[in-house]
Design a protein around this motif. Structure first.
Motif, mmCIF file in Angstrom:
data_model
loop_
_atom_site.group_PDB
_atom_site.id
_atom_site.type_symbol
_atom_site.label_atom_id
_atom_site.label_comp_id
_atom_site.label_asym_id
_atom_site.label_seq_id
_atom_site.Cartn_x
_atom_site.Cartn_y
_atom_site.Cartn_z
ATOM 1 N N THR A 96 79.668 -18.637 37.541
ATOM 2 C CA THR A 96 79.830 -19.439 38.752
ATOM 3 C C THR A 96 78.483 -19.593 39.428
ATOM 4 O O THR A 96 77.765 -18.607 39.621
ATOM 5 C CB THR A 96 80.835 -18.781 39.726
ATOM 6 O OG1 THR A 96 82.103 -18.670 39.078
ATOM 7 C CG2 THR A 96 80.995 -19.616 40.986
ATOM 8 N N ALA A 115 77.198 -21.027 42.948
ATOM 9 C CA ALA A 115 77.551 -21.530 44.277
ATOM 10 C C ALA A 115 76.286 -22.118 44.901
ATOM 11 O O ALA A 115 75.290 -21.414 45.075
ATOM 12 C CB ALA A 115 78.113 -20.405 45.135
ATOM 13 N N GLU A 150 74.158 -23.907 47.944
ATOM 14 C CA GLU A 150 74.104 -23.995 49.404
ATOM 15 C C GLU A 150 72.938 -24.885 49.805
ATOM 16 O O GLU A 150 71.825 -24.694 49.322
ATOM 17 C CB GLU A 150 73.896 -22.599 50.010
ATOM 18 C CG GLU A 150 74.979 -21.608 49.647
ATOM 19 C CD GLU A 150 74.650 -20.188 50.101
ATOM 20 O OE1 GLU A 150 73.561 -19.963 50.659
ATOM 21 O OE2 GLU A 150 75.481 -19.305 49.858
ATOM 22 N N ASP A 162 80.407 -24.237 42.519
ATOM 23 C CA ASP A 162 81.067 -24.130 43.820
ATOM 24 C C ASP A 162 80.237 -24.906 44.838
ATOM 25 O O ASP A 162 79.109 -24.526 45.151
ATOM 26 C CB ASP A 162 81.179 -22.658 44.215
ATOM 27 C CG ASP A 162 81.912 -22.457 45.532
ATOM 28 O OD1 ASP A 162 82.047 -23.426 46.316
ATOM 29 O OD2 ASP A 162 82.322 -21.317 45.800
ATOM 30 N N SER A 175 81.191 -25.559 48.042
ATOM 31 C CA SER A 175 81.711 -25.359 49.400
ATOM 32 C C SER A 175 80.605 -25.364 50.458
ATOM 33 O O SER A 175 80.851 -25.737 51.599
ATOM 34 C CB SER A 175 82.534 -24.068 49.485
ATOM 35 O OG SER A 175 81.761 -22.954 49.114
#
Length: 98
Positions: A13, A15, A17, A45, A47
């Motif tokens: 994974t 992620a 940012e 990811d 998010s």
């Protein structure tokens, strides 16, 4: 941009940012090229991803091509702005977005 990497078995994974643009796309490209040996599932990811440019799309497409040969790739937690980029560019038809 910050990339948080986690692994569980053969699942990796990443992620993301911040912003995935011309300046930061090489950072993700390096992570993708160096992180996929033995990986059968790649999860991106989004998010905490705020912005996605064409340079970022290119890296995502390259990752998808690699994962087509050795497993699958999933993009999760996409906000409305980035989903719109995927739809306008046709990427929503070739990527698995959850």
């Amino acid at each position: 941009m910050n990339i948080v990497k986690t692994s569980e078995g053969t699942t990796r994974t990443l992620a993301l940012e911040g912003r995935l643009d011309t300046t930061t796309a090489p950072q993700l490209e390096g992570e993708v090229k160096g992180a996929l040996t033995g990986v059968t599932e790649l999860v991106l990811d989004f998010s905490q991803l705020e912005y996605l440019s064409s340079a970022g799309l290119r890296v995502i497409l390259a990752a998808q091509k690699i994962m087509n040969k050795q497993g699958k790739m999933v993009i999760r937690h996409v906000n409305e702005t980035i989903q719109e980029v995927f739809e306008v560019t046709g990427f929503s038809d070739i990527l698995t977005i959850e």
